[in-house]
Design a protein around this motif. Structure first.
Motif, PDB file in Angstrom:
ATOM      1  N   SER A  16      79.036  30.473  80.064  1.00 24.93           N
ATOM      2  CA  SER A  16      79.755  29.972  81.791  1.00 24.93           C
ATOM      3  C   SER A  16      80.099  28.318  81.281  1.00 24.93           C
ATOM      4  O   SER A  16      80.974  27.512  81.518  1.00 24.93           O
ATOM      5  CB  SER A  16      79.072  30.153  83.045  1.00 24.93           C
ATOM      6  N   ILE A  17      79.268  27.760  80.015  1.00 26.21           N
ATOM      7  CA  ILE A  17      79.283  26.432  80.649  1.00 26.21           C
ATOM      8  C   ILE A  17      80.123  26.037  79.193  1.00 26.21           C
ATOM      9  O   ILE A  17      81.019  24.601  79.858  1.00 26.21           O
ATOM     10  CB  ILE A  17      78.185  25.798  79.032  1.00 26.21           C
ATOM     11  N   PRO A  18      80.535  27.073  78.059  1.00 21.61           N
ATOM     12  CA  PRO A  18      82.251  26.153  78.031  1.00 21.61           C
ATOM     13  C   PRO A  18      83.498  26.480  79.485  1.00 21.61           C
ATOM     14  O   PRO A  18      84.123  24.874  79.291  1.00 21.61           O
ATOM     15  CB  PRO A  18      82.896  26.969  77.244  1.00 21.61           C
ATOM     16  N   ALA A  19      83.334  26.736  80.392  1.00 23.35           N
ATOM     17  CA  ALA A  19      84.383  26.654  81.602  1.00 23.35           C
ATOM     18  C   ALA A  19      84.197  25.868  82.092  1.00 23.35           C
ATOM     19  O   ALA A  19      84.691  24.282  82.909  1.00 23.35           O
ATOM     20  CB  ALA A  19      84.123  28.177  82.560  1.00 23.35           C
ATOM     21  N   MET A  20      82.574  24.927  82.091  1.00 22.66           N
ATOM     22  CA  MET A  20      82.234  23.805  83.742  1.00 22.66           C
ATOM     23  C   MET A  20      82.508  22.639  82.193  1.00 22.66           C
ATOM     24  O   MET A  20      82.960  21.175  82.857  1.00 22.66           O
ATOM     25  CB  MET A  20      80.283  24.390  82.980  1.00 22.66           C
ATOM     26  N   LEU A  21      81.921  22.743  80.846  1.00 19.35           N
ATOM     27  CA  LEU A  21      83.424  21.346  80.099  1.00 19.35           C
ATOM     28  C   LEU A  21      84.172  20.772  80.673  1.00 19.35           C
ATOM     29  O   LEU A  21      84.271  20.026  80.351  1.00 19.35           O
ATOM     30  CB  LEU A  21      81.944  21.695  78.635  1.00 19.35           C
ATOM     31  N   ILE A  22      85.087  22.138  80.195  1.00 21.04           N
ATOM     32  CA  ILE A  22      86.527  22.244  80.977  1.00 21.04           C
ATOM     33  C   ILE A  22      86.779  21.796  81.756  1.00 21.04           C
ATOM     34  O   ILE A  22      87.929  20.566  81.720  1.00 21.04           O
ATOM     35  CB  ILE A  22      86.788  23.276  80.559  1.00 21.04           C
ATOM     36  N   ARG A  23      85.913  21.866  82.785  1.00 17.46           N
ATOM     37  CA  ARG A  23      86.106  21.229  84.372  1.00 17.46           C
ATOM     38  C   ARG A  23      86.191  19.811  84.321  1.00 17.46           C
ATOM     39  O   ARG A  23      86.621  19.241  85.236  1.00 17.46           O
ATOM     40  CB  ARG A  23      85.484  22.504  85.418  1.00 17.46           C
ATOM     41  N   ARG A  24      84.778  19.724  83.937  1.00 22.49           N
ATOM     42  CA  ARG A  24      84.276  17.707  83.641  1.00 22.49           C
ATOM     43  C   ARG A  24      84.929  17.199  82.986  1.00 22.49           C
ATOM     44  O   ARG A  24      85.511  16.014  83.864  1.00 22.49           O
ATOM     45  CB  ARG A  24      83.241  18.077  82.925  1.00 22.49           C
ATOM     46  N   CYS A  25      85.964  17.819  82.001  1.00 21.56           N
ATOM     47  CA  CYS A  25      87.064  17.274  80.663  1.00 21.56           C
ATOM     48  C   CYS A  25      88.037  16.675  81.919  1.00 21.56           C
ATOM     49  O   CYS A  25      88.746  15.624  82.506  1.00 21.56           O
ATOM     50  CB  CYS A  25      87.441  17.882  79.660  1.00 21.56           C
TER      51      CYS A  25
END
Length: 280
Positions: A16-25
């Motif tokens: 799930s971290i890639p999705a979290m990083l995308i949301r942060r961007c």
């Protein structure tokens, strides 16, 4: 130009971290582009609103070309990678040249990742750690839930730290499970999930064991940091473990509130430790 405004390239594996990083961007209105690794990255993350391209593990050359076209400046590699199939490993010309250059001496996990970082930066991009964008994701020191380790657990933690550091020096794995002073298993190519599962078959009666997961001593902070999430806690509970310990300031915790809530539900302790420091 600030770091926030530098275009970010995300090489996304599973979890799930890639999705979290995308949301942060998106929250930061930071321009980004994702290379999603086939068979690993979560397909549900990606739609027409997420700029991305799917690639196999063996298509590094294709990925570099696309990042160049997208004018990517910084790169973060994040997410789990399953053992690839033969098809996944069939290299494009650039990837074949890369493996020919590094030879077989660098083929430990850490050695390959360091070589990949060097290759990316040779293209003029800068590799970053996910914690440089999401600092809160790093594991904090100390107890994180309601439950604390007892004296047997603490002894097992010390033993786990000792073994995990040696394991890391050899570039073998990051995790070890100890119960009542006995090492039930150490992490190899199978990953932490499988380590936890198979150690459930070896557990002894009495006080449950402890999972200890540390960053390798020589490991680059930007890549493959030890990571735990709710799945780790579920599996640890199913295998009869009493607690989960992660390298403070050097590991990642995904969905921290949910992880703590689940550990409390199962009456397990969860904590961040620093090797060499006394556990209280």
């Amino acid at each position: 130009m600030t770091t926030t405004h530098r275009k970010l390239g995300i090489i996304a594996g599973g979890g799930s971290i890639p999705a979290m990083l995308i949301r942060r961007c998106q929250e930061q209105k930071r321009d980004f582009f994702v290379l999603a690794i086939e068979g690993n990255a979560d397909k549900s993350i990606f739609d027409q609103n997420i700029p991305h391209q799917w690639i196999r593990i063996g298509q590094a050359g294709t990925g570099f070309k696309r990042f160049a076209e997208e004018k990517v400046q910084d790169v973060i590699m994040i997410g789990t990678i399953r053992r690839p199939s033969f098809f996944d490993l069939v290299p494009d010309l650039r990837t074949a040249a890369f493996f020919a250059k590094i030879g077989t001496k660098s083929l430990g996990d850490d050695g390959i990742l360091r070589a990949v970082v060097a290759e990316i930066e040779a293209e003029g991009m800068k590799v970053k750690g996910v914690h440089e964008v999401m600092e809160e994701i790093l594991v904090k020191p100390g107890i994180m839930g309601k439950f604390k380790p007892n004296q047997q657990n603490i002894a097992d933690i010390y033993r786990g730290i000792e073994v995990a550091l040696e394991l890391g020096h050899l570039d073998v794995g990051q995790a070890v499970i100890v119960q009542q002073g006995l090492v039930l298993g150490v992490e190899g190519i199978e990953g932490t999930d499988e380590l936890i599962r198979r150690c459930g078959e070896y557990r002894r009666k009495g006080e449950g064991g402890v999972l200890v997961k540390l960053r390798k001593p020589q490991q680059d902070m930007r890549i493959d940091l030890p990571t735990i999430g709710t799945r780790t806690i579920e599996q640890a509970h199913n295998s009869g473990l009493k607690g989960v310990v992660v390298h403070a300031g050097n590991g990642l915790i995904v969905d921290e509130d949910e992880v703590i809530k689940l550990a409390d539900k199962y009456k397990m302790f969860i904590m961040g430790v620093t090797p060499g420091e006394k556990i209280k």
